[in-house]
Design an enzyme around this catalytic site. Structure first.
Site, PDB file in Angstrom:
ATOM      1  CB  CYS A 114      32.263  13.907  34.566  1.00 28.97           C
ATOM      2  SG  CYS A 114      30.850  13.885  35.699  1.00 28.97           S
ATOM      3  CG  ASN A 135      25.318   7.714  41.986  1.00 33.05           C
ATOM      4  OD1 ASN A 135      24.366   7.664  41.239  1.00 33.05           O
ATOM      5  ND2 ASN A 135      26.561   7.815  41.514  1.00 33.05           N
ATOM      6  N   GLY A 136      27.643  10.067  43.312  1.00 35.09           N
ATOM      7  CA  GLY A 136      27.946  11.443  42.919  1.00 35.09           C
ATOM      8  C   GLY A 136      29.311  11.870  43.405  1.00 35.09           C
ATOM      9  CE1 TYR A 181      29.332   2.785  28.192  1.00 42.47           C
ATOM     10  CE2 TYR A 181      29.478   3.815  30.349  1.00 42.47           C
ATOM     11  CZ  TYR A 181      29.837   2.812  29.480  1.00 42.47           C
ATOM     12  OH  TYR A 181      30.707   1.833  29.875  1.00 42.47           O
ATOM     13  CB  CYS A 189      24.142  13.324  34.466  1.00 41.47           C
ATOM     14  SG  CYS A 189      25.310  12.386  33.479  1.00 41.47           S
ATOM     15  CG  ASP A 240      28.372   3.685  24.238  1.00 41.32           C
ATOM     16  OD1 ASP A 240      28.961   4.380  25.070  1.00 41.32           O
ATOM     17  OD2 ASP A 240      28.782   2.549  23.904  1.00 41.32           O
ATOM     18  CB  CYS A 265      24.500  18.274  33.700  1.00 37.59           C
ATOM     19  SG  CYS A 265      26.309  18.407  33.783  1.00 37.59           S
ATOM     20  CB  SER A 276      26.946   0.319  25.027  1.00 36.90           C
ATOM     21  OG  SER A 276      28.084   0.213  24.199  1.00 36.90           O
ATOM     22  CB  CYS A 328      28.251   4.919  43.234  1.00 37.30           C
ATOM     23  SG  CYS A 328      29.988   5.158  43.640  1.00 37.30           S
ATOM     24  CB  CYS A 369      31.368  15.241  29.848  1.00 36.10           C
ATOM     25  SG  CYS A 369      29.771  14.522  29.423  1.00 36.10           S
ATOM     26  N   GLY A 390      28.588  -0.050  39.047  1.00 36.77           N
ATOM     27  CA  GLY A 390      29.809  -0.139  39.859  1.00 36.77           C
ATOM     28  C   GLY A 390      30.178  -1.581  40.106  1.00 36.77           C
TER      29      GLY A 390
END
Lengths: 450, 450, 450, 450
Positions: C388, C102-103, C242, C236, C352, C438, C289, C2, C441, C28
């Protein structure tokens, strides 16, 4: 005003609800919706607009299942938007509850304040949502008891249908203000605001839901509960005067018969009073609501029936009346005066009721422009002087012409040669005896303590 | 069937055309359009659907100018699409011509073949487009002569309005099959299919456009030309029976009066024949088209008038009747029988006409289901046995019940206790004398040689 | 994923939010919304679709006021519908609260169960709604304390903006997983997920909202509160690999620089290992990308840069790929291989990241069909092996190719001549030092206890 | 500009045309349409908008048959409306003809006048419609001869596809101004403006339709006719500079190669002249059209390639730029400058062409705002001084900056540190030798006599 329709146990539940809403469309033209369930999922379509605009074959096919609930809405307070459209689907800790409501609570503000102070969040301004919040918060263990607990906290008029994935509840408030009836279609249970919805789908009428009754329909049984303190029922007499469809029975009364009787009562009054003097050429209705009144008047008085107006059937809700033109076409475009019927005639014009007086004034003006010699207005309803707090859209005293003026003033304002209103007494003579009706909008006697 | 409306010389030309189309909506519900001009540009909005769906304030404001032309269409041959919707705007070597047409040519195929063999390219299947092609190809120097040249090549029924950036032409074929009238609104000229459109906008009726007349309206003058060989006019009597609105005059006849007379003629026939035997409780219409016929019958016979059906006003064109249900709800949803009026009664039911017989059958069935003792059907129109080639949607003999069966068969098919059709003779008694009407759909006597 | 955008104190608040959402659209594409306030009312437009489809001049003009909040949503769990679209406007006992999030929370289910058992009713499946319910139910007296109370009960990743009629709160969770930055435009405060939104509207970047910070903006003051227990922040790293736009700074790192460094790290690895053997003709990206990664690789390696694919800019979201055709055109229609660049060449293709492996496989196939001699794939991201839980759409292990296969298997599956992934170590070398990122992933090391 | 696509003899003709139009979308974004036939009926969908907005699965399924014709339009004269959208379906005396046209006639007015004076009526302003009128009016017996007869009367640029219910004609004017190529897909014939459409659907390229060729495809045979007087072909060089897609071949030239060569030519010029003085840090494109030019420049000069802008992929056509804001966001929202790449750098910026100069000015301004030290603009196209009468949207001299100013003036206006345009000579060196190109927009030498 609103209309509700529910069906339990039919494979075409949504389609039959669509038909039912069609039959009840006169009770609300602002939004319409159907929510169905197959026991697993809820399927929902709720939109602003007319039934014919909202549903098509594709959208009906998606409303799967054997239980369906429909609602029609006409807003009462300018809160006309999709958020207030029903049926409401709410996910609670007690399962998903769908609700459709006809009526108005009188203690909404108190309930809202209390719930908000406890952290409740509302998405709409509707009474329905408050009721479901009360159900969700009830400490009672099962849903039926939670509903009883919730309704014990509210006061006002409510004809309600609730559905879950397995059950349907049909509920009428202890005063029985709004109608709600029960029918049967090949073993399926049908609930509707008026019998015309049963007739259209071919269901048999069984009985009214009684004032203060909770009827719980599940796969296993149909259970009738009367958990509320007893009150004397007061069904709304204005349903018979104006709101319900002529081919319906509401509160066990035939609407068309009641209206003919209202016309007859008016004719009797005229006979005893002034009728010889006015020497009318014919009696005619303001279509369509004055039709049976005018027929009744004609029968009783022996004066010929004729049609001074024809009605245009193609009026959508989007008629444009721009500022650029001084004249207002909105009345003329709906009802067209028929010159050959009118010219040189002395007319008794039968109207169901007068709210603001503006359309009556316009209609009489149209008749005179087409050459009417005299126009004598007869009104099936008594003077409407007081607001309705129980769900009919008579918003404030300020807008009611009868709150400000007496009969003779109104006659002058609408420019009638004579004007007679029904008395409350003769209105009560027009409807089946033995019931105490709510006529608060006419008498100011409100049956429900606020 | 179609409706046309034109206005020349008014600053609100498009808005008044919008009102005019509203008044004429009964003449065509498939498409509607308005084309206006301010002398420099043409502004156009033509769409499938009802007037109320097609126009809003924004779209009307864009239709600038003092000349406007409107059209309503109901297709006759399944060619229902936007390409055939009118008014047609066509850019020719003689300038831009806009055309709106009510009627049907009988030599369309011959004209199409001839024009195509000369390289013409058509974008629609309409007669209107062929007429403009003939005008564009005429060797005549000016537009009026080109129009005369073109119309001398066509045969059939046409009430036409043409506009250019400066002029308007109102034209009626020499047989005068379809109506077209002229009015005046504060100096602006108004042309319309029926007078109800003049009434709505407050225009004064001046006269009919005469059979074989070309009325040319320009800034400088109004000119009437009658360039065609004389034929005896034959206005369509079915306009008075069914098509026109009751508050209109068409061909100088009052529609409501004519229909009352048709009811009276039926009552006279019954009086002289069987009426004593049937002992009817009341006479009632199939709403709304049988209304004035039933009132006329009631007046003449002295039998009470009552309303056995109420009409649902919220039916859109999109009613869904899926295969999943055996029953057909489309008749029941429009007209609801009123049990209290019907039960135990012997009813004279007045209908305007019977085409296929299916809806009459359904309505009588509905009455019997609600307890009618007897149903006696009286039809204002004579038997409809022949197709109309002049613009009314009675497509083929094959679908006309009266082409296949005699009156007694039809009575059995629709399950009436008795059935009486108007005779052509008594129909002609119901309308103003001195005019020769086209009744080809009843008699098979087609006035225009093919 | 988001994106969020808020602005406080600008007369064109809604229009600037519209621009901000345009800049953040990559975060988004499923729904977008703006809610504004002028201190009296809230104005709201939230719809499914792209920013460019949802807003026009008319709809923006209606979003009045000096405070506005925007949100973009890409759903993570198939719950793609309007009910979940944000910003959410909720009427609580503590006033109207608008929220954009967002999250992802990691204890949503526990919170939902607890709230429902207390009678709460949810209208959506979003974390945002749960947070507002917790705020509404807090026993704390003022809103700031209620927010702190509510957030102390949740666990997970959240970059939040809340607005009331007078205030705006910008909040980042104690782990600082998602970005959120603060800017200034002529005295107005601007909050955005990425700096590219500040750049577009011409706002100056001030600083990041810090992990664990609540920034409260009101007319009188801007107040920074850090009420939560301290945790080591873990932004993150996949935002840099990306998600974020190349022209943004997130977590104070330049995204384009970081991606060039990732390309350089891959080139260094190749130099030390196999590069002499592959003798590539050029290095090229998978657009768009892989662009900066390929440029970085080219710079470090000295191998020429070229473009083996062109990108089609006219792909809407509605591309149709019917069953009737065996082949899948959805990859080919987006990226077109350029034969002259590809034919006979040995190519280093920079991507990417690889999620499912299907598009990489298709792209390599396309290159080979156009005559590529060799295709050596280089991936800026390490192997993605773990889901994730903090808001990025890598839903389940099952769909991740790197969860099932090792590098050499993947090389065979996608049919590359060689395949090199970045190591986590070299990825960390590509980004600014001194921050603990973080990379759950990639490593499976989740910083937030569940 | 426009794009055309036809396919003959494939069961998925409409779906493949949809893909073909997707591949050609860059040639016209204003309207799109597909007309198909199964030999019995024509099926048509033509709308304003992008391919992705116009077609969905339902609408494609309705386009039945094995022959289909597609068209994309970008209007040249403000005549942007549905009436001008193609393909055109026209019912003539010689059967139904569908036509799709890329190019512009130069004697349209003469043809229109002549046809209108003979009574022809046009529904659009397109050349295509005039051509079909000429065909319909031809005295020749069969369709092929009628087409030849018609085209002998027109002058200008036309790459045409015509279909009937049984045949397809692919036609290129004798000067061969616009491209048109032939391919094969499993036995079906495919015609397209550019080879990228063949590539997408997997068809094999066979050859170009030759200048002056009429290729007639029927069930029985494929016939090539060259009925026109011979002229020296002059394909449009601007297709290679700007219009065609990089992965296409047009006029047998690879577009990407040609553009790289243009960049190389610019670099050679700089080497021989000023390059040592400017000491650039990198060469970068204006995305996406300058991409291959910049890569060519980088290869030839040895100066590093980098990307100073990123492109926003989510820009619809509906971006709002209201008056309320002084700044124009429309350039910034499409291309975002990347600060880390730009700051402190001396940049060679490669652009395909300069028309009005306004966007070049904006882009250089953006670079300077982000800290660029120097911006040296290099333009792959020569100065555009003259209008194109053959179908490219360079409408009038008045809007061309190079019509009013010389190179040094333009440099000052766009605020570049240096500005070099390609010479016509070096442009001709960049493309395959042996062909005489039309470069009228650069040289003023128009090959077709008016």
């Amino acid at each position: 005003m609103c209309g509700v329709f529910g069906i339990y146990g039919h494979k075409n539940a949504a389609y039959l609800s669509y038909l039912g809403l069609f039959a009840l469309q006169h009770r609300g033209q602002e939004s319409a919706g159907i929510v169905s369930t197959d026991g697993l999922n809820m399927y929902e379509r709720v939109r602003m607009g007319l039934v014919s605009d909202i549903f098509n074959n594709d959208s009906l096919v998606k409303l799967k299942g054997h239980i369906a609930l429909g609602h029609l809405r006409y807003s009462t307070k300018g809160d006309s938007n999709l958020k207030n459209a029903q049926p409401f689907v709410m996910k609670t800790g007690k399962g998903i509850i769908t609700i459709a409501h006809n009526g108005n609570l009188v203690n909404t503000d108190d309930i809202s304040d209390k719930l908000e102070s406890e952290g409740a969040i509302f998405q709409s301004e509707t009474d329905s949502e408050r009721i479901v919040h009360l159900i969700a918060r009830s400490k009672e263990a099962n849903l039926t008891d939670s509903i009883i607990d919730a309704l014990n906290q509210v006061s006002g008029a409510y004809s309600l249908i609730l559905t879950t994935k397995e059950e349907m509840y049909a509920i009428r408030d202890p005063y029985g203000i709004r109608p709600l009836c029960l029918g049967n279609l090949n073993g399926a249970y049908v609930i509707a605001s008026e019998t015309c919805a049963l007739d259209l789908i071919g269901a048999n009428y069984i009985r009214n839901i009684e004032p203060g009754e909770i009827l719980r329909i599940s796969e296993k049984c149909v259970e009738s509960i009367k958990p509320f303190e007893k009150n004397e029922p007061h069904p709304c007499i204005f349903e018979l005067v104006y709101f319900a469809r002529p081919d319906s029975h509401v509160f066990s009364a035939s609407v068309s018969e009641a209206r003919k009787n209202m016309g007859k009562e008016l004719a009797k009054y005229d006979k005893d009073n002034i009728i010889k003097k006015i020497n009318a050429d014919f009696v005619g209705p303001v279509p369509d609501s004055g039709m049976y009144g005018a027929i009744g008047y004609s029968k009783e008085s022996g004066i010929e029936f004729d049609l001074p107006f024809t009605r245009n059937h193609y009026i959508g809700r989007t008629f444009i009346n721009p500022n650029q033109e001084a004249r207002d076409f909105s009345v003329r475009i709906k009802l067209s005066p028929v010159k050959e019927v009118i010219r040189g005639k002395s007319i008794i014009l039968v109207e169901d009721s007068i709210v603001r007086g503006t359309t009556s004034k316009d209609k009489i003006k149209n008749l005179r422009e087409k050459g009417a010699k005299e126009v004598h207005m007869r009104v099936c309803s008594p003077l409407l002087k007081y607001p309705c707090f129980y769900g009919i859209d008579i918003p404030t005293k300020m807008e009611l012409i009868a709150h400000h003026y007496d009969v003779d003033d109104i006659r002058r304002i609408i420019n009638a040669d004579s004007l007679v209103y029904q008395s409350i007494e003769s209105l009560l003579n027009s409807v089946p005896q033995g019931t105490r009706y709510c006529h608060a909008c006419m008498s100011g006697e409100y049956p429900i303590p606020k």
